[in-house]
Enzyme design. Structure first.
Site, PDB file in Angstrom:
ATOM      1  N   SER A  12       0.786  -0.988   0.213  1.00  0.00           N
ATOM      2  CA  SER A  12      -0.006  -0.366   0.126  1.00  0.00           C
ATOM      3  C   SER A  12       1.169   1.318   0.032  1.00  0.00           C
ATOM      4  O   SER A  12       0.894   2.423  -0.513  1.00  0.00           O
ATOM      5  CB  SER A  12      -1.045   0.282   0.629  1.00  0.00           C
ATOM      6  OG  SER A  12      -0.297  -0.294   2.672  1.00  0.00           O
ATOM      7  N   TYR A 150      16.827  -1.065  17.776  1.00  0.00           N
ATOM      8  CA  TYR A 150      16.225  -1.283  16.548  1.00  0.00           C
ATOM      9  C   TYR A 150      16.286  -3.233  17.009  1.00  0.00           C
ATOM     10  O   TYR A 150      15.783  -4.065  15.965  1.00  0.00           O
ATOM     11  CB  TYR A 150      16.820  -1.415  15.802  1.00  0.00           C
ATOM     12  CG  TYR A 150      16.692  -1.120  14.773  1.00  0.00           C
ATOM     13  CD1 TYR A 150      16.184  -0.845  13.599  1.00  0.00           C
ATOM     14  CD2 TYR A 150      17.441  -2.686  13.246  1.00  0.00           C
ATOM     15  CE1 TYR A 150      15.483  -0.849  12.562  1.00  0.00           C
ATOM     16  CE2 TYR A 150      16.239  -2.883  11.814  1.00  0.00           C
ATOM     17  CZ  TYR A 150      15.813  -2.265  11.806  1.00  0.00           C
ATOM     18  OH  TYR A 150      15.345  -2.386  10.040  1.00  0.00           O
ATOM     19  N   LYS A 157      14.783  -9.794  11.586  1.00  0.00           N
ATOM     20  CA  LYS A 157      15.509  -9.509   9.644  1.00  0.00           C
ATOM     21  C   LYS A 157      16.565 -10.194   9.582  1.00  0.00           C
ATOM     22  O   LYS A 157      17.101 -10.939   7.951  1.00  0.00           O
ATOM     23  CB  LYS A 157      15.905  -8.301  10.158  1.00  0.00           C
ATOM     24  CG  LYS A 157      14.961  -7.044   8.932  1.00  0.00           C
ATOM     25  CD  LYS A 157      14.258  -7.451   8.198  1.00  0.00           C
ATOM     26  CE  LYS A 157      12.972  -6.048   8.408  1.00  0.00           C
ATOM     27  NZ  LYS A 157      11.916  -6.449   6.809  1.00  0.00           N
TER      28      LYS A 157
HETATM   29  N1  NAP Z   1      12.391   2.510   5.151  1.00  0.00           N
HETATM   30  C1  NAP Z   1      13.976   2.099   5.225  1.00  0.00           C
HETATM   31  O1  NAP Z   1      14.893   3.236   6.152  1.00  0.00           O
HETATM   32  C2  NAP Z   1      13.782   0.373   4.965  1.00  0.00           C
HETATM   33  C3  NAP Z   1      15.015   0.091   5.527  1.00  0.00           C
HETATM   34  C4  NAP Z   1      16.102  -0.632   4.895  1.00  0.00           C
HETATM   35  C5  NAP Z   1      14.975  -2.173   4.828  1.00  0.00           C
HETATM   36  N2  NAP Z   1      13.546  -1.299   4.834  1.00  0.00           N
HETATM   37  C6  NAP Z   1      12.286  -2.750   4.684  1.00  0.00           C
HETATM   38  O2  NAP Z   1      11.376  -2.368   3.193  1.00  0.00           O
HETATM   39  C7  NAP Z   1      10.361  -2.757   3.891  1.00  0.00           C
HETATM   40  C8  NAP Z   1       9.765  -1.706   3.311  1.00  0.00           C
HETATM   41  O3  NAP Z   1       9.775  -0.723   4.174  1.00  0.00           O
HETATM   42  P1  NAP Z   1       9.221   0.853   3.929  1.00  0.00           P
HETATM   43  O4  NAP Z   1       9.938   1.567   4.351  1.00  0.00           O
HETATM   44  O5  NAP Z   1       8.381   1.165   2.702  1.00  0.00           O
HETATM   45  O6  NAP Z   1       7.678   0.934   4.945  1.00  0.00           O
HETATM   46  P2  NAP Z   1       6.355   1.561   5.092  1.00  0.00           P
HETATM   47  O7  NAP Z   1       6.361   3.294   4.263  1.00  0.00           O
HETATM   48  O8  NAP Z   1       5.924   1.856   6.115  1.00  0.00           O
HETATM   49  O9  NAP Z   1       5.208   0.329   4.444  1.00  0.00           O
HETATM   50  C9  NAP Z   1       5.372  -0.729   5.182  1.00  0.00           C
HETATM   51  C10 NAP Z   1       4.341  -1.517   4.295  1.00  0.00           C
HETATM   52  O10 NAP Z   1       3.680  -2.492   5.750  1.00  0.00           O
HETATM   53  C11 NAP Z   1       2.718  -2.392   5.745  1.00  0.00           C
HETATM   54  N3  NAP Z   1       2.285  -3.287   6.736  1.00  0.00           N
HETATM   55  C12 NAP Z   1       2.878  -3.050   7.728  1.00  0.00           C
HETATM   56  N4  NAP Z   1       2.682  -4.293   8.472  1.00  0.00           N
HETATM   57  C13 NAP Z   1       1.521  -5.249   7.810  1.00  0.00           C
HETATM   58  C14 NAP Z   1       1.631  -6.534   8.480  1.00  0.00           C
HETATM   59  N5  NAP Z   1       1.407  -6.947   9.509  1.00  0.00           N
HETATM   60  N6  NAP Z   1       0.567  -6.979   7.397  1.00  0.00           N
HETATM   61  C15 NAP Z   1       0.665  -6.466   6.173  1.00  0.00           C
HETATM   62  N7  NAP Z   1       0.794  -5.499   5.915  1.00  0.00           N
HETATM   63  C16 NAP Z   1       1.706  -5.196   6.892  1.00  0.00           C
HETATM   64  C17 NAP Z   1       2.258  -1.488   5.412  1.00  0.00           C
HETATM   65  O11 NAP Z   1       0.390  -1.607   5.086  1.00  0.00           O
HETATM   66  P3  NAP Z   1       0.130  -0.173   6.034  1.00  0.00           P
HETATM   67  O12 NAP Z   1       0.181   0.815   6.218  1.00  0.00           O
HETATM   68  O13 NAP Z   1      -2.319  -1.086   5.786  1.00  0.00           O
HETATM   69  O14 NAP Z   1      -0.082  -0.917   7.729  1.00  0.00           O
HETATM   70  C18 NAP Z   1       2.853  -0.745   4.025  1.00  0.00           C
HETATM   71  O15 NAP Z   1       2.144  -0.824   3.075  1.00  0.00           O
HETATM   72  C19 NAP Z   1      10.528  -3.475   5.000  1.00  0.00           C
HETATM   73  O16 NAP Z   1      10.768  -5.155   5.530  1.00  0.00           O
HETATM   74  C20 NAP Z   1      11.322  -2.868   5.622  1.00  0.00           C
HETATM   75  O17 NAP Z   1      11.521  -3.228   7.010  1.00  0.00           O
HETATM   76  C21 NAP Z   1      13.057  -0.402   4.828  1.00  0.00           C
END
Ligand code: NAP
Length: 249
Positions: A12, A150, A157
């Site tokens: 989303s 963290y 992770k």
């Molecule tokens: N941002 C960073 O700095 C970063 C760095 C390295 C890795 N990552 C990884 O990249 C991935 C995406 O991160 P992002 O930064 O894009 O996060 P984000 O913008 O917070 O988006 C998270 C997504 O996961 C969904 N979600 C959360 N809990 C859920 C659940 N229990 N079941 C189904 N969907 C769920 C959310 O949907 P809802 O809003 O509907 O809950 C949203 O679509 C993650 O695995 C994160 O650990 C992020």
């Protein structure tokens, strides 16, 4: 031509949404999964449909195995196949070690680690019907390094990266390729939950050897590479996309 189908959990918003849009542009029909952000999920679906692709929107907390089963039942009913699974959804409690409670551990590990195992099982059943598929998970540097507050997310992770290796071996006979992409800090909504957000962003801007922060597209580019046939001999690996910041002390 067969119409291929991709599931991206947590699509989303953020990296998941960008991956879903890229896959739709590459011709996949898309399963959008979300937990809370219905409006954003529906907007993503509209964008996908504007590319002439189908979008199935499934609300499912991936930390709940019953919800995972329901989600795959919907995928089977709607498309009857799955070719790509991007395990992207993540959540987590950001607290110092001494403030962590059992519920924080369970919540974080269920969504970030357990979901990969039980989604991968269901995905593999659908993928093997059509001769194989690709699975890519999204990890973070906290799996291999200390990051403030963290702990449980980092542990979750690390489990995801270990599971990636086991899945890569045991799903290989089904012609399913399994890998992960780990990223440095990316400025998405996820960082709003970090108590030290500003500090983290400043550090990434100032110190990343590549001269800029990692952007969403940097992550998506690597995911797309691991989903392509060019990378089919890469198995069970976690590729780090961080502009070199993890190379510093
Ligand atoms: N941002 C960073 O700095 C970063 C760095 C390295 C890795 N990552 C990884 O990249 C991935 C995406 O991160 P992002 O930064 O894009 O996060 P984000 O913008 O917070 O988006 C998270 C997504 O996961 C969904 N979600 C959360 N809990 C859920 C659940 N229990 N079941 C189904 N969907 C769920 C959310 O949907 P809802 O809003 O509907 O809950 C949203 O679509 C993650 O695995 C994160 O650990 C992020």
């Amino acid at each position: 031509m067969t119409q291929k189908v991709a599931l991206i959990t947590g699509s989303s918003r953020g990296i998941g949404k960008a991956t879903a849009l890229r896959l739709a542009q590459e011709g996949y029909d898309i399963v959008i999964n979300y937990a809370r952000s219905k409006k954003s999920a529906l907007e993503t679906a509209e964008q996908i449909e504007s590319f002439g692709r189908k979008a199935l929107v499934v609300k499912a907390n991936v930390g709940d195995t019953a919800k995972i089963k329901d989600m795959f039942a919907q995928i089977e009913e709607e498309f009857g196949r799955l070719d790509v699974f991007v395990n992207n959804a993540a959540s987590g409690v950001q607290r110092p070690v001494m403030e962590l409670e059992e519920s924080h551990w369970d919540w974080t590990l269920n969504i970030n680690s357990k979901a990969l195992l039980f989604c991968a099982q269901e995905a593999a059943k659908l993928m093997e019907r059509n001769g194989g598929g690709k699975i890519v998970s999204i990890s973070s540097l906290g799996a291999i390094r200390y990051l403030e507050n963290y702990t449980v997310v980092g542990v979750s992770k690390a489990a995801l990266e270990a599971l990636t290796r086991y899945l890569a071996v045991e799903l290989a006979p089904k012609n399913i390729v399994v890998n992960a992409v780990s990223g440095g800090a990316v400025d998405t909504e996820a960082l709003k939950h970090f108590p030290n957000r500003e500090e983290l962003l400043q550090e990434a801007k100032d110190k990343t050897p590549a001269g800029r922060m990692v952007e969403i597209d940097d992550m998506v580019n690597c995911v797309m590479f691991l989903l392509s046939d060019d990378s089919s001999m890469i198995r069970g690996q976690t590729i780090i996309v961080d502009g070199g910041i993890s190379l510093l002390v």
